[in-house]
Design a protein around this motif. Structure first.
Motif, PDB file in Angstrom:
ATOM      1  N   ALA A   4     -11.211  54.150   7.808  1.00  0.00           N
ATOM      2  CA  ALA A   4     -10.230  54.952   7.062  1.00  0.00           C
ATOM      3  C   ALA A   4     -10.350  54.660   5.575  1.00  0.00           C
ATOM      4  O   ALA A   4     -10.662  53.543   5.165  1.00  0.00           O
ATOM      5  N   ARG A   5     -10.108  55.655   4.771  1.00  0.00           N
ATOM      6  CA  ARG A   5     -10.174  55.504   3.315  1.00  0.00           C
ATOM      7  C   ARG A   5      -8.791  55.590   2.671  1.00  0.00           C
ATOM      8  O   ARG A   5      -8.652  55.355   1.483  1.00  0.00           O
ATOM      9  N   LEU A   6      -7.782  55.959   3.470  1.00  0.00           N
ATOM     10  CA  LEU A   6      -6.418  56.057   2.969  1.00  0.00           C
ATOM     11  C   LEU A   6      -5.467  56.169   4.149  1.00  0.00           C
ATOM     12  O   LEU A   6      -5.902  56.377   5.270  1.00  0.00           O
ATOM     13  N   TRP A   7      -4.190  56.022   3.879  1.00  0.00           N
ATOM     14  CA  TRP A   7      -3.146  56.224   4.881  1.00  0.00           C
ATOM     15  C   TRP A   7      -2.992  57.725   5.110  1.00  0.00           C
ATOM     16  O   TRP A   7      -3.253  58.517   4.213  1.00  0.00           O
ATOM     17  N   PRO A   8      -2.509  58.149   6.282  1.00  0.00           N
ATOM     18  CA  PRO A   8      -2.317  59.583   6.511  1.00  0.00           C
ATOM     19  C   PRO A   8      -1.185  60.181   5.672  1.00  0.00           C
ATOM     20  O   PRO A   8      -1.210  61.367   5.358  1.00  0.00           O
ATOM     21  N   VAL A   9      -0.197  59.360   5.315  1.00  0.00           N
ATOM     22  CA  VAL A   9       0.904  59.819   4.454  1.00  0.00           C
ATOM     23  C   VAL A   9       1.186  58.746   3.415  1.00  0.00           C
ATOM     24  O   VAL A   9       1.148  57.553   3.709  1.00  0.00           O
ATOM     25  N   GLY A  10       1.438  59.162   2.192  1.00  0.00           N
ATOM     26  CA  GLY A  10       1.780  58.223   1.126  1.00  0.00           C
ATOM     27  C   GLY A  10       0.652  57.265   0.807  1.00  0.00           C
ATOM     28  O   GLY A  10      -0.475  57.417   1.260  1.00  0.00           O
ATOM     29  N   SER A  11       0.986  56.252  -0.004  1.00  0.00           N
ATOM     30  CA  SER A  11      -0.031  55.280  -0.384  1.00  0.00           C
ATOM     31  C   SER A  11       0.073  53.995   0.439  1.00  0.00           C
ATOM     32  O   SER A  11      -0.906  53.288   0.618  1.00  0.00           O
ATOM     33  N   HIS A  12       1.236  53.668   0.929  1.00  0.00           N
ATOM     34  CA  HIS A  12       1.435  52.516   1.819  1.00  0.00           C
ATOM     35  C   HIS A  12       2.798  52.700   2.475  1.00  0.00           C
ATOM     36  O   HIS A  12       3.764  52.016   2.120  1.00  0.00           O
ATOM     37  N   PRO A  13       2.894  53.638   3.448  1.00  0.00           N
ATOM     38  CA  PRO A  13       4.199  53.958   4.034  1.00  0.00           C
ATOM     39  C   PRO A  13       4.758  52.816   4.881  1.00  0.00           C
ATOM     40  O   PRO A  13       4.006  51.965   5.370  1.00  0.00           O
ATOM     41  N   LEU A  14       6.059  52.842   5.040  1.00  0.00           N
ATOM     42  CA  LEU A  14       6.738  51.883   5.890  1.00  0.00           C
ATOM     43  C   LEU A  14       6.420  52.215   7.341  1.00  0.00           C
ATOM     44  O   LEU A  14       6.542  53.363   7.771  1.00  0.00           O
ATOM     45  N   VAL A  68       0.124  65.600   5.203  1.00  0.00           N
ATOM     46  CA  VAL A  68      -0.543  64.669   6.109  1.00  0.00           C
ATOM     47  C   VAL A  68      -2.032  64.854   5.884  1.00  0.00           C
ATOM     48  O   VAL A  68      -2.541  65.968   5.903  1.00  0.00           O
ATOM     49  N   ARG A  69      -2.725  63.749   5.640  1.00  0.00           N
ATOM     50  CA  ARG A  69      -4.142  63.803   5.270  1.00  0.00           C
ATOM     51  C   ARG A  69      -5.026  63.146   6.326  1.00  0.00           C
ATOM     52  O   ARG A  69      -4.608  62.201   6.986  1.00  0.00           O
ATOM     53  N   ALA A  70      -6.252  63.643   6.438  1.00  0.00           N
ATOM     54  CA  ALA A  70      -7.235  63.017   7.314  1.00  0.00           C
ATOM     55  C   ALA A  70      -7.581  61.650   6.730  1.00  0.00           C
ATOM     56  O   ALA A  70      -7.782  61.530   5.526  1.00  0.00           O
ATOM     57  N   VAL A  71      -7.639  60.635   7.574  1.00  0.00           N
ATOM     58  CA  VAL A  71      -7.918  59.282   7.092  1.00  0.00           C
ATOM     59  C   VAL A  71      -9.412  59.005   6.973  1.00  0.00           C
ATOM     60  O   VAL A  71      -9.822  58.080   6.274  1.00  0.00           O
TER      61      VAL A  71
END
Length: 189
Positions: free
Chosen positions: A50-60, A89-92
């Motif tokens: 994965a290159r990022l979270w699916p939502v936000g930058s570091h969600p709870l 919602v983004r592809a990880v």
């Protein structure tokens, strides 16, 4: 007859005590939902692609992954990430959309990850992609729906599967992304 009547409360108390003990033992056995590893079979690892979270930058993480003890056992087959309704919602990771539609009244997007035997799922999501679309990391696959969540607050449920086996989607995240804390400025000397 009097002897039998006196024995009834004692027997009822003993039956109740045994039932309570059996219930406590059953609950204790179910407390550890992680399935035991199969003897002699190595657990396949999940690549941190994965290159990022699916939502936000570091969600709870509202609720973490809780693997079921059996195929049909209770558990939580993914993670719930706090996010507002309407959030993107983004592809990880790169992949191909294998499903974009509704399941049991909820919008679901499934992406088969390129070069792996893994697929990720996102729900409840209003899809902005369709089956067969190629996606890159960070590409929007949908928006979080207002209804259909099983969380107390709005969230997205992020899942990961290999075949029919559910895995922990957080394992897709590299350590630097998973444990990243807030940025700190250092003094310039």
């Amino acid at each position: 007859m009097r002897t039998r009547r006196r024995d009834l409360p004692a027997r009822a108390a003993l039956t109740l005590l045994l039932g309570l003990l059996l219930t406590l033992l059953t609950c204790a056995a179910r407390a550890n939902d992680s399935p035991p590893p199969a003897p002699g079979v190595p657990t396949p690892s999940v690549p941190a692609i994965a290159r990022l979270w699916p939502v936000g930058s570091h969600p709870l993480v509202l609720r973490g992954w809780e693997p079921p003890a059996t195929v049909y056992g209770r558990g939580h087959r993914g993670v719930d990430l706090a996010t507002p309704a309407g959030a993107e919602v983004r592809a990880v990771a790169p992949g191909q959309v294998s499903f974009a539609g509704r399941v049991a009244g909820r919008g679901v997007v499934t992406v088969e990850l390129t070069g792996t035997d893994l697929r990720t799922t996102y729900e409840p999501v209003t899809a902005t992609v369709k089956k067969g679309d190629e996606v890159e990391p960070g590409e929007v696959v949908g928006t979080v729906e207002i209804t259909g969540s099983h969380c107390a607050t709005t969230c997205v449920h992020w899942g990961l599967l290999r075949g029919e086996t559910y895995l922990n989607p957080l394992e897709l995240l590299p350590p630097w992304l998973l444990n990243r804390g807030p940025s700190r400025l250092l003094p310039v000397l």
